[in-house]
Design a protein around this motif. Sequence first.
Motif, PDB file in Angstrom:
ATOM      1  N   ASP A  99       0.819  -1.220   0.000  1.00 45.28           N
ATOM      2  CA  ASP A  99       0.000   0.000   0.000  1.00 45.28           C
ATOM      3  C   ASP A  99       0.852   1.269   0.000  1.00 45.28           C
ATOM      4  OD1 ASP A  99       0.861  -0.198   2.626  1.00 45.28           O
ATOM      5  OD2 ASP A  99      -1.140  -0.577   3.444  1.00 45.28           O
ATOM      6  N   PHE A 100       2.122   1.189   0.410  1.00 49.08           N
ATOM      7  CA  PHE A 100       3.068   2.296   0.314  1.00 49.08           C
ATOM      8  C   PHE A 100       2.471   3.611   0.832  1.00 49.08           C
ATOM      9  CE2 PHE A 100       4.222  -0.800  -2.938  1.00 49.08           C
ATOM     10  CZ  PHE A 100       5.550  -1.057  -2.585  1.00 49.08           C
ATOM     11  N   LEU A 101       2.038   3.580   2.084  1.00 45.43           N
ATOM     12  CA  LEU A 101       1.356   4.731   2.670  1.00 45.43           C
ATOM     13  C   LEU A 101       2.290   5.704   3.374  1.00 45.43           C
ATOM     14  CD1 LEU A 101      -1.857   2.965   3.977  1.00 45.43           C
ATOM     15  CD2 LEU A 101      -1.713   4.663   2.145  1.00 45.43           C
ATOM     16  N   ASP A 102       3.576   5.380   3.443  1.00 46.36           N
ATOM     17  CA  ASP A 102       4.524   6.358   3.962  1.00 46.36           C
ATOM     18  C   ASP A 102       4.661   7.495   2.952  1.00 46.36           C
ATOM     19  OD1 ASP A 102       5.266   5.203   6.414  1.00 46.36           O
ATOM     20  OD2 ASP A 102       6.586   3.790   5.393  1.00 46.36           O
ATOM     21  N   ASP A 103       5.259   8.598   3.378  1.00 46.85           N
ATOM     22  CA  ASP A 103       5.495   9.675   2.426  1.00 46.85           C
ATOM     23  C   ASP A 103       6.549   9.228   1.414  1.00 46.85           C
ATOM     24  OD1 ASP A 103       8.318  10.938   3.244  1.00 46.85           O
ATOM     25  OD2 ASP A 103       7.236  10.412   5.073  1.00 46.85           O
ATOM     26  N   ALA A 104       6.547   9.886   0.249  1.00 43.11           N
ATOM     27  CA  ALA A 104       7.393   9.464  -0.865  1.00 43.11           C
ATOM     28  C   ALA A 104       8.872   9.460  -0.504  1.00 43.11           C
ATOM     29  CB  ALA A 104       7.143  10.360  -2.080  1.00 43.11           C
ATOM     30  N   ASP A 105       9.328  10.455   0.259  1.00 46.93           N
ATOM     31  CA  ASP A 105      10.748  10.526   0.607  1.00 46.93           C
ATOM     32  C   ASP A 105      11.174   9.326   1.445  1.00 46.93           C
ATOM     33  OD1 ASP A 105      11.024  12.902  -0.758  1.00 46.93           O
ATOM     34  OD2 ASP A 105      10.795  14.169   1.025  1.00 46.93           O
ATOM     35  N   THR A 106      10.333   8.929   2.392  1.00 44.73           N
ATOM     36  CA  THR A 106      10.662   7.779   3.240  1.00 44.73           C
ATOM     37  C   THR A 106      10.759   6.504   2.421  1.00 44.73           C
ATOM     38  OG1 THR A 106       9.570   8.790   5.154  1.00 44.73           O
ATOM     39  CG2 THR A 106       9.895   6.403   5.216  1.00 44.73           C
ATOM     40  N   ILE A 107       9.822   6.316   1.500  1.00 41.49           N
ATOM     41  CA  ILE A 107       9.831   5.118   0.651  1.00 41.49           C
ATOM     42  C   ILE A 107      11.046   5.110  -0.265  1.00 41.49           C
ATOM     43  CG2 ILE A 107       8.613   3.904  -1.199  1.00 41.49           C
ATOM     44  CD1 ILE A 107       6.000   4.917   0.074  1.00 41.49           C
ATOM     45  N   MET A 108      11.363   6.265  -0.865  1.00 38.20           N
ATOM     46  CA  MET A 108      12.474   6.323  -1.803  1.00 38.20           C
ATOM     47  C   MET A 108      13.819   6.121  -1.116  1.00 38.20           C
ATOM     48  SD  MET A 108      11.105   6.378  -4.675  1.00 38.20           S
ATOM     49  CE  MET A 108      12.658   6.457  -5.576  1.00 38.20           C
ATOM     50  N   GLU A 109      13.921   6.469   0.170  1.00 39.33           N
ATOM     51  CA  GLU A 109      15.158   6.204   0.903  1.00 39.33           C
ATOM     52  C   GLU A 109      15.468   4.706   0.917  1.00 39.33           C
ATOM     53  OE1 GLU A 109      14.807   7.779   4.797  1.00 39.33           O
ATOM     54  OE2 GLU A 109      14.950   9.885   4.176  1.00 39.33           O
ATOM     55  N   LYS A 110      14.433   3.876   0.877  1.00 34.92           N
ATOM     56  CA  LYS A 110      14.618   2.435   0.899  1.00 34.92           C
ATOM     57  C   LYS A 110      14.743   1.849  -0.510  1.00 34.92           C
ATOM     58  CE  LYS A 110      11.794   2.324   5.087  1.00 34.92           C
ATOM     59  NZ  LYS A 110      10.517   1.895   5.693  1.00 34.92           N
ATOM     60  N   ASP A 133       1.128  10.850  -6.290  1.00 32.49           N
ATOM     61  CA  ASP A 133       1.797  11.495  -7.431  1.00 32.49           C
ATOM     62  C   ASP A 133       3.287  11.689  -7.156  1.00 32.49           C
ATOM     63  OD1 ASP A 133      -0.579  11.590  -8.811  1.00 32.49           O
ATOM     64  OD2 ASP A 133      -1.029  13.663  -8.277  1.00 32.49           O
ATOM     65  N   ALA A 134       3.623  12.077  -5.932  1.00 36.36           N
ATOM     66  CA  ALA A 134       5.032  12.294  -5.592  1.00 36.36           C
ATOM     67  C   ALA A 134       5.810  10.988  -5.660  1.00 36.36           C
ATOM     68  CB  ALA A 134       5.141  12.904  -4.199  1.00 36.36           C
ATOM     69  N   LEU A 135       5.217   9.900  -5.190  1.00 37.81           N
ATOM     70  CA  LEU A 135       5.884   8.603  -5.240  1.00 37.81           C
ATOM     71  C   LEU A 135       6.062   8.143  -6.678  1.00 37.81           C
ATOM     72  CD1 LEU A 135       7.047   6.079  -3.953  1.00 37.81           C
ATOM     73  CD2 LEU A 135       4.700   5.192  -3.718  1.00 37.81           C
ATOM     74  N   GLY A 136       5.003   8.265  -7.471  1.00 35.27           N
ATOM     75  CA  GLY A 136       5.089   7.846  -8.864  1.00 35.27           C
ATOM     76  C   GLY A 136       6.146   8.615  -9.633  1.00 35.27           C
ATOM     77  N   GLU A 137       6.214   9.919  -9.405  1.00 33.36           N
ATOM     78  CA  GLU A 137       7.198  10.748 -10.098  1.00 33.36           C
ATOM     79  C   GLU A 137       8.610  10.375  -9.672  1.00 33.36           C
ATOM     80  OE1 GLU A 137       8.943  13.312 -12.616  1.00 33.36           O
ATOM     81  OE2 GLU A 137       6.833  12.686 -12.571  1.00 33.36           O
ATOM     82  N   ALA A 138       8.829  10.136  -8.380  1.00 36.57           N
ATOM     83  CA  ALA A 138      10.161   9.766  -7.891  1.00 36.57           C
ATOM     84  C   ALA A 138      10.599   8.431  -8.472  1.00 36.57           C
ATOM     85  CB  ALA A 138      10.153   9.709  -6.369  1.00 36.57           C
TER      86      ALA A 138
END
Length: 306
Positions: free
Chosen positions: A187-198, A260-265
């Motif tokens: 579900d990737f419900l964390d903010d985009a920056d936190t997810i992208m760090e991983k 949108d932020a996650l998808g763009e990252a």
Amino acid sequence: MASIGQIVEQTPGRDALARARQRAILVPDCMVEARRIANTVIAGWHGRRKRGIGENFWQFRPFTEGESLSRIDWRRSARDDHVYVRDREWEAAHTVWLWADMSPSMMYKSTLADVSKESRALVLMLALAEILARSGERIGCPGIMEPVSARNAAERLATALIHAPLTTGMPDTVMIRGLSDVVLIGDFLDDADTIMEKIAPLGRRGLRGHVVEIADPAEEDFPYSGRTEFIDPETGQKLVSGRAESIREEYRTAYLARRDALGEALRRQGWSFVPHRTDQLASQALVAVHMYLSGMAPGSERGSSR
């Protein structure tokens, strides 16, 4: 994966034993559904096929001087005045790592959906394993199953999932090497920056990735009104709203902005992103991910989102 600010309706917290039993019950049914869905979307081989050493027939071609006589297919050659060689297929299989989030937030199912996020994630993972195994690819699951190349890879993955220990958060990926594909479903419900760090370190290692975001329709549409109590399934934290409808637009704006932020990252990293709702056909997300794996991007990456 941690569900920061998730809006849910169910009772939080189950002990590890209860969760393990629930998953053991859920996986066999998901395997049946996964095979049914896979059968509806298979369209040819995913593996790159070309002439070489292998077990499957590839083509007949004219014999050329200098080749071993043992390679001649005399039955085919007897049909006309030419001598033919029977080529076999060489499959350039690579490894695809599949992972589905089994955190408590994935158990959520509103009245607007027929299945939980966890059930849909398992079905998609097992259906992908079924399709890719038939294509000759090697299938693995980080921390749960080493890559295997076998027609029954999906069944072996299902068995491994039943007996696997419960984990939360992103998987350990130190064992993933080489030019592999990684499919992450959650579900990737964390903010985009936190997810992208991983996720970013995986991209820097040259791994090609695909992220499938599973959402319950209530999480996206926020159909609540009146006095409503929301409970975070992972922390137990509660939020009571006297007029839930008053925060609907603000919530939806924040929810979609996070997506949108996650998808763009992910796209900047060269990874694909497929949002999918549990009130939609699982085959929609399956086809989209399979196309990305095959190097053919669907017409719209947000096509499965309302």
